[in-house]
Scaffold this active site. Structure first.
Site, PDB file in Angstrom:
ATOM      1  N   CYS A  17       3.809   1.991  -2.686  1.00  0.00           N
ATOM      2  CA  CYS A  17       4.602   2.432  -3.836  1.00  0.00           C
ATOM      3  C   CYS A  17       4.152   3.824  -4.279  1.00  0.00           C
ATOM      4  O   CYS A  17       2.985   4.020  -4.629  1.00  0.00           O
ATOM      5  CB  CYS A  17       4.449   1.441  -4.984  1.00  0.00           C
ATOM      6  SG  CYS A  17       5.477   1.831  -6.416  1.00  0.00           S
TER       7      CYS A  17
ATOM      8  N   ASN B  80       7.376   2.437   3.471  1.00  0.00           N
ATOM      9  CA  ASN B  80       7.700   2.353   2.066  1.00  0.00           C
ATOM     10  C   ASN B  80       8.476   3.628   1.716  1.00  0.00           C
ATOM     11  O   ASN B  80       8.750   4.453   2.593  1.00  0.00           O
ATOM     12  CB  ASN B  80       6.426   2.218   1.226  1.00  0.00           C
ATOM     13  CG  ASN B  80       6.676   1.466  -0.072  1.00  0.00           C
ATOM     14  OD1 ASN B  80       7.560   1.831  -0.847  1.00  0.00           O
ATOM     15  ND2 ASN B  80       5.900   0.428  -0.316  1.00  0.00           N
ATOM     16  N   THR B  81       8.799   3.815   0.471  1.00  0.00           N
ATOM     17  CA  THR B  81       9.652   4.942   0.089  1.00  0.00           C
ATOM     18  C   THR B  81       8.892   6.271   0.094  1.00  0.00           C
ATOM     19  O   THR B  81       7.671   6.318  -0.032  1.00  0.00           O
ATOM     20  CB  THR B  81      10.250   4.711  -1.309  1.00  0.00           C
ATOM     21  OG1 THR B  81       9.192   4.426  -2.225  1.00  0.00           O
ATOM     22  CG2 THR B  81      11.237   3.558  -1.276  1.00  0.00           C
TER      23      THR B  81
ATOM     24  N   CYS C  69      31.706  18.898  17.063  1.00  0.00           N
ATOM     25  CA  CYS C  69      33.087  18.562  17.430  1.00  0.00           C
ATOM     26  C   CYS C  69      33.525  17.284  16.722  1.00  0.00           C
ATOM     27  O   CYS C  69      32.830  16.265  16.787  1.00  0.00           O
ATOM     28  CB  CYS C  69      33.201  18.381  18.941  1.00  0.00           C
ATOM     29  SG  CYS C  69      34.883  17.947  19.482  1.00  0.00           S
TER      30      CYS C  69
ATOM     31  N   PHE D  70       0.835  -1.202   0.000  1.00  0.00           N
ATOM     32  CA  PHE D  70       0.000   0.000   0.000  1.00  0.00           C
ATOM     33  C   PHE D  70       0.871   1.254   0.000  1.00  0.00           C
ATOM     34  O   PHE D  70       0.459   2.298   0.486  1.00  0.00           O
ATOM     35  CB  PHE D  70      -0.894   0.040   1.243  1.00  0.00           C
ATOM     36  CG  PHE D  70      -2.029  -0.951   1.254  1.00  0.00           C
ATOM     37  CD1 PHE D  70      -2.213  -1.840   0.215  1.00  0.00           C
ATOM     38  CD2 PHE D  70      -2.914  -0.988   2.314  1.00  0.00           C
ATOM     39  CE1 PHE D  70      -3.262  -2.755   0.231  1.00  0.00           C
ATOM     40  CE2 PHE D  70      -3.961  -1.890   2.348  1.00  0.00           C
ATOM     41  CZ  PHE D  70      -4.139  -2.783   1.303  1.00  0.00           C
TER      42      PHE D  70
END
Length: 422
Positions: free
Chosen positions: A135, A200-201, A389, A133
């Protein structure tokens, strides 16, 4: 020796590391090599109506000499014939019955298509299903992928269709391209899903080629929004995972964590925030399958050091520490301390504090080098100097409480206590 074995909805694997649904799980050749290397399981690359991919497909964000800090792709679901995928899945299950075999699915938007695809996959002997669900490109134009995950009502409906047919565990993979993953997560659980996975992406553009003036990846002078993953998305994934772990509905089901996992430390963090298993993709695309050796060894050593015998001993252990800002202890205070024996006189702490923070580091000019010290009365304990640092433990943060008792913002207001006088 720590026991790394995982049990996700009865799907057992010798370790919690699964390969995510992606190019590394696209065919039998890859999956068998992954299992031989030691991976605990795979989520087979998404199956559905066969598609045609484009060329090129990938782009990345490099930072400070580190390649693929962020990775972008416009590849769609499997472009291999369904019958070949199904035959290869069955063979992998036969050869490695002790490894998790979960198959990602994205059927056309009808109950009948979902039922048909589920029946075909279950015949392979696969151990679980993952509903894609999430892409964010290509499939959304067809009303699939993120188009489902972005609408809780549609997500619930599709999960209900799936649960009518499925006889093996169902995991719903959520999209991060929403204001919150909780509504779709809740809808999926209410629809009957046995588990969840995320993220997902993330829809993205990684950059524009300053010669062609076309964003990457380049396809005949055009490009599209792609799916962003890799180490850069880990903080977003951890936040979204935590919201599911905190929610009374979504926390009722196990979660498989995804998003920028490259090291055993990343995996431990995901599991501490509620993931039962973790899925890896970009790190394998960069370094290959053999990273599983370091992933397992590092996690095992850390568990031994902490006294955790199984992964269940620490899954979700950090979730209760995430609270609301107004509940934080105002009386807790830290100040920076610079160790002169470790200081390399680079001045980065002074520059950062002077230009972008609270002017609480003193610069003393000298020969042969300058020296730096903290003006404790001005230090607000923001951590910036420690973060910039370049020397580990040169700058440490020392606790200096402002009061003995716990005091949060709500109580501070109730008492009418004074604010800062500057």
């Amino acid at each position: 020796m720590a026991d790394l074995s995982a049990n996700f909805l009865g799907i057992k694997s010798p370790n919690p590391y699964w390969l995510a649904s992606a190019p590394p799980t696209d065919k039998q050749y890859n999956v068998l090599r992954a299992f031989e290397a030691g991976w605990g399981g795979v989520v087979w690359k998404t199956l559905g109506s066969q598609i045609k991919n484009v060329s090129s497909r990938y782009s990345s964000v490099n930072y400070n000499g580190n390649r693929m800090m962020g990775f972008n792709n416009i590849e769609l679901i499997s472009d291999r014939p369904l019958d070949i995928n199904l035959r290869e899945i069955a063979e992998c299950v036969r050869l490695f019955p002790d490894r998790a075999m979960v198959v990602s699915l994205m059927a056309d938007n009808s109950r009948e298509k979902w039922h048909e695809l589920i029946a075909q996959v279950e015949d392979t002997g696969a151990h679980g299903l993952e509903l894609n669900f999430g892409c964010p490109h290509g499939m959304t134009e067809r009303g699939m992928g993120a188009a489902v995950g972005q609408d809780p009502d549609i997500a619930r409906m599709v999960v209900e269709w799936v649960m009518e047919k499925a006889t093996i565990p169902v995991i719903t993979k959520l999209t991060p391209n929403v204001h919150s993953v909780v509504p779709s997560g809740r809808a999926s659980v209410e629809g009957g899903t046995n588990g969840l996975s995320l993220i997902n992406t993330i829809q993205s553009i990684t950059g524009v080629d300053l010669d062609t003036l076309v964003p990457n990846p380049y396809v005949a002078g055009k490009s599209v929004f792609g799916g962003y993953c890799g180490p850069a998305v880990k903080p977003v994934a951890l936040k979204m995972l935590t919201t599911l772990s905190q929610d009374p509905v979504t926390s009722q089901v196990p979660i498989s964590g995804i998003g920028g996992i490259s090291t055993w430390k990343d995996a431990a963090e995901f599991m501490l925030l509620g993931a039962t298993t973790v899925q890896v993709c970009t790190a394998v695309m960069k370094h290959g399958f053999r990273i599983i050796e370091d992933l397992c060894e590092g996690l095992s050593n850390w568990m031994d050091e902490k006294g955790f015998k199984t992964t269940d001993d620490f899954i979700g252990k950090s979730v209760p520490t995430i609270t609301y800002w107004e509940d934080l202890d105002i009386n807790y205070h830290i100040v920076a301390h610079i160790n002169p024996d470790k200081c390399i006189r680079c001045g980065l702490c002074y520059i950062a504090c002077e230009d972008a923070s609270h002017q609480s580091i003193n610069l003393s000019y000298g020969k042969p080098y300058n020296t730096y010290s903290v003006i404790e009365d001005e230090c607000v304990g923001c951590n910036l100097c420690k973060l910039v640092c370049p020397v580990d433990n040169c700058i440490t943060m020392v606790e200096q409480r402002r009061g003995d008792d716990y005091l949060n913002w709500k109580e501070f207001q109730r008492r009418g206590l004074p604010l800062n006088d500057h």
